[in-house]
Design a protein around this motif. Sequence first.
Motif, mmCIF file in Angstrom:
data_model
loop_
_atom_site.group_PDB
_atom_site.id
_atom_site.type_symbol
_atom_site.label_atom_id
_atom_site.label_comp_id
_atom_site.label_asym_id
_atom_site.label_seq_id
_atom_site.Cartn_x
_atom_site.Cartn_y
_atom_site.Cartn_z
ATOM 1 N N VAL A 142 4.468 -5.897 6.657
ATOM 2 C CA VAL A 142 3.252 -5.230 7.466
ATOM 3 C C VAL A 142 2.270 -6.233 7.823
ATOM 4 O O VAL A 142 1.768 -6.887 6.743
ATOM 5 C CB VAL A 142 2.672 -3.936 6.669
ATOM 6 N N GLY A 143 2.058 -6.512 9.070
ATOM 7 C CA GLY A 143 0.891 -7.294 9.494
ATOM 8 C C GLY A 143 -0.194 -6.498 10.079
ATOM 9 O O GLY A 143 -0.592 -5.583 9.781
ATOM 10 N N PHE A 164 0.796 -1.121 0.030
ATOM 11 C CA PHE A 164 -0.030 0.002 -0.087
ATOM 12 C C PHE A 164 0.848 1.202 0.084
ATOM 13 O O PHE A 164 0.550 2.401 -0.580
ATOM 14 C CB PHE A 164 -1.050 0.079 1.250
ATOM 15 N N ALA A 165 2.050 1.243 0.702
ATOM 16 C CA ALA A 165 2.933 2.665 0.937
ATOM 17 C C ALA A 165 3.362 3.229 -0.419
ATOM 18 O O ALA A 165 3.889 2.512 -1.204
ATOM 19 C CB ALA A 165 4.072 2.044 1.765
ATOM 20 N N PRO A 166 3.049 4.461 -0.580
ATOM 21 C CA PRO A 166 3.519 5.093 -1.631
ATOM 22 C C PRO A 166 4.813 4.993 -1.922
ATOM 23 O O PRO A 166 5.453 5.162 -3.008
ATOM 24 C CB PRO A 166 2.629 6.518 -1.642
ATOM 25 N N ASN A 167 5.910 5.173 -0.710
ATOM 26 C CA ASN A 167 6.969 5.267 -1.012
ATOM 27 C C ASN A 167 7.678 3.857 -1.665
ATOM 28 O O ASN A 167 8.770 3.773 -2.374
ATOM 29 C CB ASN A 167 7.862 5.593 0.134
ATOM 30 N N PHE A 212 -1.956 9.086 -3.525
ATOM 31 C CA PHE A 212 -2.036 8.891 -2.008
ATOM 32 C C PHE A 212 -2.891 9.657 -1.742
ATOM 33 O O PHE A 212 -3.722 9.679 -0.762
ATOM 34 C CB PHE A 212 -0.664 9.159 -1.339
ATOM 35 N N ALA A 213 -2.973 11.231 -1.973
ATOM 36 C CA ALA A 213 -3.938 12.006 -1.841
ATOM 37 C C ALA A 213 -5.153 11.764 -2.038
ATOM 38 O O ALA A 213 -6.322 11.837 -1.218
ATOM 39 C CB ALA A 213 -3.290 13.424 -2.570
ATOM 40 N N ILE A 214 -5.333 11.216 -3.360
ATOM 41 C CA ILE A 214 -6.733 10.753 -3.740
ATOM 42 C C ILE A 214 -7.376 9.783 -2.808
ATOM 43 O O ILE A 214 -8.540 9.723 -2.351
ATOM 44 C CB ILE A 214 -6.633 10.348 -5.252
ATOM 45 N N PHE A 215 -6.559 8.784 -2.397
ATOM 46 C CA PHE A 215 -7.084 7.828 -1.572
ATOM 47 C C PHE A 215 -7.468 8.351 -0.223
ATOM 48 O O PHE A 215 -8.460 7.930 0.404
ATOM 49 C CB PHE A 215 -5.895 6.763 -1.272
ATOM 50 N N ASN A 216 -6.881 9.485 0.098
ATOM 51 C CA ASN A 216 -7.386 10.242 1.633
ATOM 52 C C ASN A 216 -8.255 11.264 1.064
ATOM 53 O O ASN A 216 -8.482 12.075 1.920
ATOM 54 C CB ASN A 216 -5.962 10.572 1.983
ATOM 55 N N ASP A 264 8.052 16.355 -0.604
ATOM 56 C CA ASP A 264 7.856 17.060 0.610
ATOM 57 C C ASP A 264 6.438 17.635 0.588
ATOM 58 O O ASP A 264 6.106 17.880 1.864
ATOM 59 C CB ASP A 264 8.906 18.288 0.625
ATOM 60 N N GLU A 265 6.049 18.202 -0.444
ATOM 61 C CA GLU A 265 4.726 18.878 -0.298
ATOM 62 C C GLU A 265 3.502 17.669 -0.568
ATOM 63 O O GLU A 265 2.330 17.981 0.058
ATOM 64 C CB GLU A 265 4.651 19.994 -1.414
ATOM 65 N N GLY A 266 3.331 17.131 -1.501
ATOM 66 C CA GLY A 266 2.312 16.261 -1.872
ATOM 67 C C GLY A 266 2.400 15.054 -0.848
ATOM 68 O O GLY A 266 1.421 14.635 -0.482
ATOM 69 N N MET A 267 3.506 14.285 -0.717
ATOM 70 C CA MET A 267 3.686 12.904 -0.384
ATOM 71 C C MET A 267 3.385 13.280 1.402
ATOM 72 O O MET A 267 2.857 12.607 2.089
ATOM 73 C CB MET A 267 4.947 12.229 -0.330
ATOM 74 N N ILE A 268 4.561 14.444 1.999
ATOM 75 C CA ILE A 268 4.502 14.468 3.228
ATOM 76 C C ILE A 268 2.976 15.150 3.531
ATOM 77 O O ILE A 268 2.550 14.831 4.972
ATOM 78 C CB ILE A 268 5.407 15.214 3.771
#
Length: 212
Positions: free
Chosen positions: A33-34, A8-11, A180-184, A102-106
């Motif tokens: 991840v569990g 799932f993680a965008p990184n 990631f932003a869209i998911f949120n 820095d701006e989108g992901m964080i």
Amino acid sequence: MKLYNWQFAPNCRRVRMFVLEKKLDLPSIEEVVGSGLRLLPAYVDRWPHAMVPMLETDQGARIGEAMAICRYFEDLHPEPNLMGRDALEKATVEMWERRAYDEGMIGTAEVFRNSHPDFVDRGLPGALDRVPQIPALIERGRGRVARFYRKCEAQLKSNDWIAGSRFTVADITTLCAMDFAIFNGMTIPDDCASIRRWYDRVNSRPTAAASQ
């Protein structure tokens, strides 16, 4: 070679998409991840930085941080070039890739970590001690993402790709940040036609679907 991964993680997706764009086979992948969206204890013992992704080479070296891993693959496999060819292009790609992170992901991570019920007392990545959620950071994160969308819209009005005239790692990070932003719940604004054009174009690449 093994990639320690949270699907799932965008990184982690940034690395997977980068490797696929290089037309390489993905390394052996181990999900770490569990339940409760927590890293498995055995992984934390192996990698006390307690973050994903992490790449373990055949020689046993361990590399964390998505862009460090991408740099490793770029140097091993220079073509197709994804990080810039000359000094100016390299600097431009790095500048926009960093803005996306820095701006989108964080910005999105501030919303996610400070609102998701599984991240109560886990407000910072990699911290094994208690770090409480801060509700005020949710709105700050939303503001960061909104400003990031505007910045990308302005850039894409006069450029085919985020860092200029061709696809680079800056586009990979921007796509992963925006998804990631869209998911949120922070969707691309309706009046951002340039972003929508770019977004549809990036998503048409086979690596976009294959890295999900």
